[in-house]
Enzyme design. Structure first.
Site, mmCIF file in Angstrom:
data_model
loop_
_atom_site.group_PDB
_atom_site.id
_atom_site.type_symbol
_atom_site.label_atom_id
_atom_site.label_comp_id
_atom_site.label_asym_id
_atom_site.label_seq_id
_atom_site.Cartn_x
_atom_site.Cartn_y
_atom_site.Cartn_z
ATOM 1 N N ILE A 1 -3.898 0.483 -2.901
ATOM 2 C CA ILE A 1 -3.442 -0.588 -2.348
ATOM 3 C C ILE A 1 -3.298 -1.571 -3.417
ATOM 4 O O ILE A 1 -4.113 -1.514 -4.607
ATOM 5 C CB ILE A 1 -4.205 -1.129 -1.200
ATOM 6 C CG1 ILE A 1 -5.732 -1.127 -1.438
ATOM 7 C CG2 ILE A 1 -4.113 -0.174 -0.068
ATOM 8 C CD1 ILE A 1 -6.794 -1.525 -0.469
ATOM 9 N N ASP B 1 10.534 8.156 -13.915
ATOM 10 C CA ASP B 1 10.644 7.504 -12.418
ATOM 11 C C ASP B 1 11.175 5.987 -12.487
ATOM 12 O O ASP B 1 10.801 5.112 -11.793
ATOM 13 C CB ASP B 1 9.145 7.389 -11.699
ATOM 14 C CG ASP B 1 9.181 7.494 -10.330
ATOM 15 O OD1 ASP B 1 10.224 7.601 -9.751
ATOM 16 O OD2 ASP B 1 8.132 6.869 -9.782
ATOM 17 N N GLN C 1 0.920 -1.333 -0.036
ATOM 18 C CA GLN C 1 0.046 -0.041 0.072
ATOM 19 C C GLN C 1 0.735 1.144 -0.142
ATOM 20 O O GLN C 1 1.959 1.293 0.437
ATOM 21 C CB GLN C 1 -0.941 -0.008 1.283
ATOM 22 C CG GLN C 1 -0.302 0.013 2.540
ATOM 23 C CD GLN C 1 -1.314 0.088 3.812
ATOM 24 O OE1 GLN C 1 -2.196 0.537 3.528
ATOM 25 N NE2 GLN C 1 -0.845 -0.615 4.763
ATOM 26 N N LYS D 1 -4.883 -3.608 -8.425
ATOM 27 C CA LYS D 1 -4.408 -2.176 -7.787
ATOM 28 C C LYS D 1 -5.376 -1.655 -7.630
ATOM 29 O O LYS D 1 -6.244 -1.181 -8.609
ATOM 30 C CB LYS D 1 -3.380 -1.489 -8.762
ATOM 31 C CG LYS D 1 -2.852 -0.250 -8.019
ATOM 32 C CD LYS D 1 -2.039 0.570 -9.172
ATOM 33 C CE LYS D 1 -0.982 -0.091 -9.499
ATOM 34 N NZ LYS D 1 0.053 0.679 -10.399
#
Length: 424
Positions: free
Chosen positions: A36, A149, A31, A52
């Site tokens: 989560i 990222d 989470q 998800k």
């Protein structure tokens, strides 16, 4: 529960988790700020998926935009073997909804957990991981998309070392025109340890090289068993980069867009580059050569993804005919939408369209499978299904969190480096 027809409710991290009735939740996976994740199994086929639940989608404009971006990009890149596959989506309660469910490929763990576990990895592992990251990145970049990222926590891995890139919530478009690129760094909050120096130093434009820098940081982490540039804050992050890579030349320094950052770097004492061979004495020399090219301070000197795939370190894996590019570029025009209600409608439309698409595909596949089964019965064949062992890593540690800046260490400069290209 009449409003949840065809669905079941489980408790995951003490929250209601509403899944398609074909699935049973089997394990809580994690989470975070954006929701989560749990593992689930199809009760009919035994196939595992990761589900998800993206929560509080519309509590902030930035979260709604991130959710919309993730949904669109996962669909666009669906099918590449080194990018996580989106199987299905759902909005169980569509009236004024504030959460979305994504059904994705289930992987055993992420690369961060493997590195932290101390599991012995060989040079062959490093080659395989870096090669697969670059294959996925080539596909992403060819669609004019920057991931922005890349880090071990966003690289999912199976026991057979199959690797897939995930989490496209911070991705942005890329243009050859520097003016178009300059405005895209707003709200850029990628993990500090893997952030390219040109982002912190506000170079006048940015390129696909920012992702290559992140791959270099990942390679260094594999070689050393820990994050390479582990800055306590943004000033310390810059100091660590300069400590290892040395003082940039004048031409590079002159392109630092933040006057405060440029003054700071110029006032530091001259630092020579530390050879990577001294830092990683047991590493493959070809790995260190590739690392040197990936972690070039100046993005203009950094190796490209295509060049990296052809590097001698990866020659055992490299096959140009099996490293595809994306057939279409990605359309980022939706980014101009600022109204949350309009984004709500866009997300709903995306989910409905995709659900219809995958169900049509599933029906077609089921019909083809039924026909094949009839043919097998007619031929009286009986092919047993192999029993695959479910081995692998069992680490359940949380993903690495950002280390918050400790105190007011060079506050103005810290703020400048953190905001990156927003400081103009």
């Amino acid at each position: 529960m009449s409003d949840l027809q065809g669905r079941k409710v489980f408790k995951v991290f003490n929250q209601d988790f509403i899944v398609d009735e074909r699935y049973n939740v089997t394990k809580e996976l994690g989470q975070g700020a954006y929701g989560i994740v749990c593992a689930a199994t199809n009760v009919h086929t035994g196939e595992g998926v990761a589900i998800k639940k993206v929560t509080n989608v519309f509590s902030k404009k930035i979260l709604a935009k991130r959710a919309l971006r993730e949904i669109k990009l996962l669909q666009h890149f669906r099918g590449h073997r080194n990018i996580t596959c989106l199987y299905d989506m759902d909005i169980p309660r569509p009236d004024n909804f504030n959460e979305t469910y994504l059904y994705e490929e289930l992987m055993e763990c992420d690369l961060a957990a493997i590195i932290r576990s101390g599991q012995p990895l060989t040079d062959a592992h490093f080659q395989s991981f870096i090669y697969q990251i670059l294959c996925g990145l080539k596909y992403i970049h060819s669609a004019n998309v920057l991931h922005r990222d890349l880090k071990p926590g966003n690289l999912l891995v199976n026991a057979d070392c199959e690797l897939k890139i995930c989490d496209f919530g911070l991705a942005r478009g890329f243009s050859i025109d520097p003016e178009e690129n300059a405005g895209y760094m707003t709200e850029y909050v990628a993990t500090r340890w893997y952030r390219a120096p040109e982002i912190m130093l506000s170079f006048q434009s940015y390129t696909k090289a920012i992702d290559v820098w992140s791959v270099g940081c990942i390679l260094a982490e594999l070689l050393g068993g820990r994050p390479f540039f582990k800055g306590r804050d943004y000033v310390d992050q810059l100091n660590q980069i300069l400590h290892y890579l040395g003082t940039p030349n004048e031409e590079t320094l002159s392109r630092i867009g933040s006057p405060r950052a440029q003054e700071y770097v110029r006032n530091l004492p001259f630092m020579p580059k530390i050879p990577f061979q001294r830092l990683f004495p047991n590493a493959n020399p070809d790995a260190l050569d590739l690392l040197d090219r990936m972690l070039a301070f100046d993005p203009a000197s950094r190796i490209s993804v295509e060049e990296a795939l052809e590097h001698p370190y990866l020659h055992i894996w490299h096959d140009a005919s099996d490293e595809p590019t994306c057939p279409t570029t990605f359309d980022f025009h939706f980014e101009v939408v600022d109204d949350v209600q309009e984004m709500r409608k866009m997300i709903y439309d995306e989910v409905v369209r995709f659900r219809n698409l995958v169900r049509q595909q599933s029906q077609a596949q089921a019909a083809a499978a039924a026909q094949q089964q009839q043919q097998q019965i007619a031929q009286q064949t009986n092919v047993p299904i192999p029993d695959h062992q479910q081995g692998g890593w069992k680490q359940e540690e949380p993903k690495p969190q950002e280390v918050h800046a400790a105190g007011g260490h060079v506050n103005d400069l810290e703020s400048s480096l953190q905001r990156g290209m927003d400081v103009q």
